[in-house]
Design an enzyme around this catalytic site. Structure first.
Site, PDB file in Angstrom:
ATOM      1  N   ARG A   1      66.551 -21.734   4.244  1.00 43.88           N
ATOM      2  CA  ARG A   1      65.864 -21.357   5.475  1.00 43.88           C
ATOM      3  C   ARG A   1      65.008 -20.120   5.210  1.00 43.88           C
ATOM      4  O   ARG A   1      65.516 -19.010   5.072  1.00 43.88           O
ATOM      5  CB  ARG A   1      66.877 -21.083   6.580  1.00 43.88           C
ATOM      6  CG  ARG A   1      67.847 -22.230   6.837  1.00 43.88           C
ATOM      7  CD  ARG A   1      67.126 -23.469   7.363  1.00 43.88           C
ATOM      8  NE  ARG A   1      68.065 -24.571   7.623  1.00 43.88           N
ATOM      9  CZ  ARG A   1      67.712 -25.767   8.063  1.00 43.88           C
ATOM     10  NH1 ARG A   1      66.427 -26.016   8.289  1.00 43.88           N
ATOM     11  NH2 ARG A   1      68.613 -26.713   8.263  1.00 43.88           N
TER      12      ARG A   1
ATOM     13  N   ASP B   1      44.135  -8.807  -9.877  1.00 49.19           N
ATOM     14  CA  ASP B   1      42.909  -8.969  -9.093  1.00 49.19           C
ATOM     15  C   ASP B   1      42.538  -7.678  -8.377  1.00 49.19           C
ATOM     16  O   ASP B   1      41.353  -7.362  -8.224  1.00 49.19           O
ATOM     17  CB  ASP B   1      43.083 -10.099  -8.082  1.00 49.19           C
ATOM     18  CG  ASP B   1      43.280 -11.448  -8.755  1.00 49.19           C
ATOM     19  OD1 ASP B   1      42.733 -11.652  -9.850  1.00 49.19           O
ATOM     20  OD2 ASP B   1      43.987 -12.292  -8.175  1.00 49.19           O
TER      21      ASP B   1
ATOM     22  N   GLY C   1      50.949  -3.818 -18.009  1.00 51.38           N
ATOM     23  CA  GLY C   1      51.965  -3.704 -16.966  1.00 51.38           C
ATOM     24  C   GLY C   1      52.207  -2.267 -16.560  1.00 51.38           C
ATOM     25  O   GLY C   1      51.260  -1.516 -16.265  1.00 51.38           O
TER      26      GLY C   1
ATOM     27  N   LEU D   1      45.269 -21.590  -1.534  1.00 50.51           N
ATOM     28  CA  LEU D   1      45.835 -20.981  -0.346  1.00 50.51           C
ATOM     29  C   LEU D   1      47.200 -20.451  -0.747  1.00 50.51           C
ATOM     30  O   LEU D   1      48.120 -21.220  -1.038  1.00 50.51           O
ATOM     31  CB  LEU D   1      45.960 -21.993   0.788  1.00 50.51           C
ATOM     32  CG  LEU D   1      46.496 -21.427   2.115  1.00 50.51           C
ATOM     33  CD1 LEU D   1      45.520 -20.411   2.704  1.00 50.51           C
ATOM     34  CD2 LEU D   1      46.763 -22.548   3.106  1.00 50.51           C
TER      35      LEU D   1
END
Length: 316
Positions: A29, A260, A230, A13
């Site tokens: 934060r 991917d 790249g 995930l």
């Protein structure tokens, strides 16, 4: 179009967020996180879907994280095939430092596989693969998974007249490219770092990389070898020749999923029967589009269509 089945042995995930500066010792934060189902084959299926195709998606998903990923994939229209045989599915974290633009990627190792899981997984994938299908095996192996699992799977699928596209790393890649590799995949794809590692030296130029890709084909490691460099794009080698497609010059927002996205677009074009140079162009354009997106997002079709004419493949 031919049937496509993607395989993800070590899914994750993928959680992404941004923060105003990554510094030690402070509570940072972060922005509200984005969560995407990830892992090589899952991302390949997502990219194929974004570009107007469809793939069946096999993934080893377990526990609450695996259930959350399965729900997301099902709700977004993916044909999901799951196998549960290990502990909790892993997570990964990508954080962008807004002050510097740097991206930090934290990849957890994944669950340990019991000894009996690997043969069960191979048997299930073999069952799900149809004669004439293309099976894409993409991503890393989880701890406890034997390095030879992909090579063994490729051989069993070849006996069913199934072509394979493999994009992996580490011990699995070394086994596929080693002297006892067995049946070669149709396509073997890797990035520059992985190619340097296999070659045992830095491949400093496009010509060196192309020669290395050709050597993989001549040694029978794969029928088609692809190496990504790249921003320089990717090279593709077969026994008939070598081609190069240069990546488009685009602003880089996140490199997550670029490889991917390449594999997804390449596979879709390959499944549609397009010529290999065109498949290469599709892959490079999709990878270029992917780096423009934030966090764990993949290629956007509008960007892909705009960039495709900028990524022609030429023989080298």
């Amino acid at each position: 179009m031919r049937d496509i089945l993607t395989v993800t042995l070590n899914p994750a995930l993928d959680i992404s967020t941004e923060v105003d500066g990554v510094v030690p010792g402070l509570k940072l934060r972060c922005d509200a996180p984005r969560a995407d189902p990830g892992g090589g084959g899952i991302n390949v299926s997502r990219a194929i879907q974004l570009l107007g195709g469809q793939a069946r998606t096999f993934a080893v998903l377990t526990g609450a994280t695996g259930a959350r990923m399965a729900q997301i994939l099902t709700e977004t229209g993916h044909h999901l095939i799951t196998f549960s045989g290990a502990t909790e599915t892993r997570q990964s974290l990508a954080v962008i430092d807004r002050l510097t633009g740097a991206q930090y990627r934290f990849m957890l190792p994944g669950p340990d596989w019991p000894e009996d899981v690997a043969p069960q997984v191979v048997e299930r994938i073999e069952h799900e693969a149809h004669p004439g299908s293309i099976v894409v095996v993409s991503g890393s192996l989880p701890p406890g998974c034997p390095a030879e699992i992909i090579s063994g799977l490729v051989g069993r699928l070849a006996a069913k007249r199934v072509e394979t596209i493999v994009d992996t790393s580490g011990k699995a890649l070394h086994h596929i490219a080693g002297p006892d590799h067995g049946t070669p995949p149709t396509v073997l794809r890797m990035n520059q770092t992985e190619a340097d590692d296999l070659a045992g030296r830095p491949l400093r130029s496009l010509e060196e990389t192309a020669s290395f890709a050709s050597s993989l084909v001549s040694r029978g490691v794969a029928s088609i070898a692809i190496v990504a460099r790249g921003p320089e794009g990717s090279v593709l080698a077969t026994r008939e020749g070598r081609w190069h497609s240069h990546a488009a010059d685009v602003p880089v927002r996140s490199k997550v999923g670029a490889g991917d996205s390449f594999v997804g677009a390449f596979t879709l074009a390959f499944a549609r029967g397009m010529a290999l140079p065109d498949c290469l162009s599709w892959g490079v354009a999709s990878g270029s589009a992917a780096v423009m997106t934030e966090g764990t997002a993949l290629c956007e079709p509008e960007d892909f269509n705009r960039l495709l004419p900028l990524c022609p493949a030429a023989e080298i």
